[in-house]
Structure formats: structure tokens, C-alpha cells
Design a protein around this motif. Structure first.
Motif, PDB file in Angstrom:
ATOM      1  N   HIS A  72     -50.291  13.357  56.575  1.00  0.00           N
ATOM      2  CA  HIS A  72     -49.544  12.272  56.151  1.00  0.00           C
ATOM      3  C   HIS A  72     -48.111  12.268  57.089  1.00  0.00           C
ATOM      4  O   HIS A  72     -47.177  10.986  57.055  1.00  0.00           O
ATOM      5  N   THR A 105     -50.872  13.781  49.364  1.00  0.00           N
ATOM      6  CA  THR A 105     -50.573  14.150  50.525  1.00  0.00           C
ATOM      7  C   THR A 105     -51.033  15.172  51.369  1.00  0.00           C
ATOM      8  O   THR A 105     -52.021  15.744  50.632  1.00  0.00           O
ATOM      9  N   LYS A 130     -43.738  10.227  51.908  1.00  0.00           N
ATOM     10  CA  LYS A 130     -44.840  10.811  52.648  1.00  0.00           C
ATOM     11  C   LYS A 130     -46.200  10.991  51.613  1.00  0.00           C
ATOM     12  O   LYS A 130     -47.021  11.858  51.910  1.00  0.00           O
ATOM     13  N   GLU A 131     -46.307  10.278  50.594  1.00  0.00           N
ATOM     14  CA  GLU A 131     -47.387  10.175  49.860  1.00  0.00           C
ATOM     15  C   GLU A 131     -48.006   9.165  49.671  1.00  0.00           C
ATOM     16  O   GLU A 131     -47.343   7.930  50.113  1.00  0.00           O
TER      17      GLU A 131
END
Length: 292
Positions: free
Chosen positions: A131, A127, A61-62
Motif C-alpha cells: 500500500h 493495508t 494507506k488503507e
């Protein structure tokens, strides 16, 4: 070389390619030098990339933006099972000499052509709460990419631009809240609140300084750094914006608007208006269907 990828207010990024990938074994990122920019978003696992001399670990999730013209590569450190979306795109321009470094303040938008001539750096790596929605958004974009249609690439590029704008806003706000930064932005917000409450009078630096309980030199320098405008310029544009609102939505004439805004006389108001907008108030008013 500046490692940031920039977007502008007047052109959208042009998509070259995009897709999704997953590796089942230890993965080594390609060693390459590209003539386009890259956006990577990891949905599962962890990816290692080196750009120039800087190493990045992109966790789940970055995101990471890789800039055209910068050498990037990887070591065999990306963990098995890692999956990610990628977008290859051409930035709208590479000569930013005529572009402003600050986006316009929302309160004083005029929507003239030069209003859009600004650039802004995308957050390099990070993030945010936004995201969490990116995987679904990117999946839909990839599906559209795989269905050729008339003007499809233009539509796709516009959608990616919108996604990047949302990512930019969300990441900026998230970093400000989690890292306890943004003191300058707080000062700027307080200045704008004060100015909006005093559009019907000439600017008074002493009154502003007293209201904020801060040294005016500090306030002025901070505001300029944050916005690219002097406080007086912002106050003037707020007053002109208020004048434009009355022009659009009332039957007030130039003299009445000038008086309500606290200008010495309508001739002075007209000179200020023309300096800011580029045409006289009467000429500008002729563009609207006015209420009677």
C-alpha cells in the motif's frame, strides 16, 4: 448478501471511472446504492463509510472495496483534509456457479481454458507494505485515464487488474504474518514439498503422515480446504506436470517418461494422462517442437 468483491482468473474488471478527491471540511460519504463496485484508497486523513450494517474507518494507506447492490452511506465523520483515490468498475461476472472457489496451485498449472475458471475475493479492507506504493501507482493510472487513446480503457482495465492482483497477494501475506494465521497454509506447503519430492512413485499416505508427524485425516481435510483438491489429485497432477516438462524439453518417449515417473506400465500412464489432460500423451506431444 456476501460483502466481498470477487475477481476471476479469466476476465478483467472493466473500469467505468476513476479519480482523486480531497475535502477541506468535515465530509459525509454519499448515500447511495450502486450497480458497480468501488475501490477506495485513502492517501491522507481518515474516511468513515457504512455499508449495509457494517461501519468502516479507512485510515491513511488503507483501502476498502464497496460491493455493487449494497447500500452504503456515511455520517459527517470524515476528517477535514482527507484525500483519496477511487475506482469505479464492473466486476467481470456475477454468476459464479461454474467457477472454482480456489485458485490453481502454481506447481500444477496446465494453462488449459478451464484452468482460468476460478474466482477469488478481494480483501475487503486493510493495508500491507504494498500500500505504500499505491498512491504513485494510482496517480499514474488517473493521469492515463484523463488522456483518451485507442484501446485506452482496455489497457487501463488490465493495469488495474494487475494492481488488484498485487494488492490481493500482498494483503494476504501481510495478514498471515501479522495475525499469526495460516497454519493450514503451512501444512499445505509441507504437503506440496513432500509430493514434489516423490513424483517418481505412487502416493503413500502412510509415508506422508509419518513425514509430517500429523494424522493423515487432518492433513487430508486441511489440504482439501486450502486447495480444493485431494492430496492424491495434487500428486497425480504434479506427476503429469513433470511428464509435460519432459515432453517439452527432452527426446524421451512415452514409455521412458512412464518408467521414470514410476508408473506400472505406459498404458496405465496414458490412461491417467488422458484423464487429467483430456488427450493422450502422444497427441499432446505432437503440439511441441521437441529437442532431438
Amino acid at each position: 448478501m456476501d460483502p466481498f468483491v470477487y475477481l476471476t482468473g479469466d476476465r478483467f474488471p472493466m473500469i467505468r471511472d476513476m479519480g482523486w478527491n480531497q475535502v477541506e471540511e468535515v465530509y459525509t460519504h454519499h448515500d447511495r446504492l450502486l450497480d458497480f463496485d468501488v475501490f477506495i484508497f485513502v492517501t491522507k486523513g481518515s474516511m468513515q463509510v457504512i455499508e449495509g450494517t457494517t461501519e468502516y474507518i479507512i485510515n491513511e494507506k488503507e483501502h476498502l472495496f464497496l460491493k455493487r447492490g449494497l447500500h452504503h452511506w456515511g455520517r459527517p465523520e470524515t476528517v477535514p483534509g482527507t484525500s483519496w483515490y477511487w475506482v469505479h468498475f464492473n466486476s467481470p461476472v456475477h454468476d459464479y456457479s461454474s467457477y472454482k472457489e480456489h485458485s490453481p496451485l502454481p506447481e500444477i498449472d496446465f494453462f488449459y481454458p478451464d484452468h482460468y475458471a476460478y474466482r477469488f475475493p478481494m480483501p475487503k479492507h486493510g493495508t500491507s507494505p504494498f500500500h505504500r506504493t499505491l498512491e504513485n501507482r494510482l496517480q499514474m493510472l488517473v493521469e492515463d485515464f484523463q488522456k483518451p487513446k485507442e484501446h485506452g480503457m482496455v489497457q487501463l482495465s488490465i493495469q488495474v487488474y494487475q494492481l488488484f492482483l498485487e494488492l490481493h497477494k500482498s494483503t494476504k501475506e501481510y495478514n498471515r504474518s501479522t495475525r499469526n494465521v495460516g497454519k493450514g497454509a503451512t501444512v499445505t506447503g509441507r504437503v506440496m514439498t513432500f509430493l514434489k519430492q516423490h513424483t517418481d512413485e505412487d502416493f503413500d499416505s502412510t509415508k506422508l503422515s509419518s513425514h509430517l508427524n500429523l494424522n493423515y485425516s487432518y492433513v487430508s481435510a486441511t489440504f482439501k480446504t486450502q486447495t480444493g483438491l485431494s492430496i492424491i489429485e495434487a500428486h497425480t497432477k504434479l506427476r503429469i506436470n513433470k511428464a509435460i516438462d519432459w515432453m517439452r524439453n527432452t527426446s524421451l518417449n512415452v514409455s521412458e517418461i512412464s518408467e521414470r515417473l514410476g508408473y506400472k506400465n505406459p498404458y496405465y500412464f496414458s490412461r491417467v494422462f488422458k484423464k487429467v489432460i483430456g488427450e493422450s500423451p502422444s497427441s499432446y506431444m505432437s503440439n511441441f517442437y521437441r529437442n532431438k
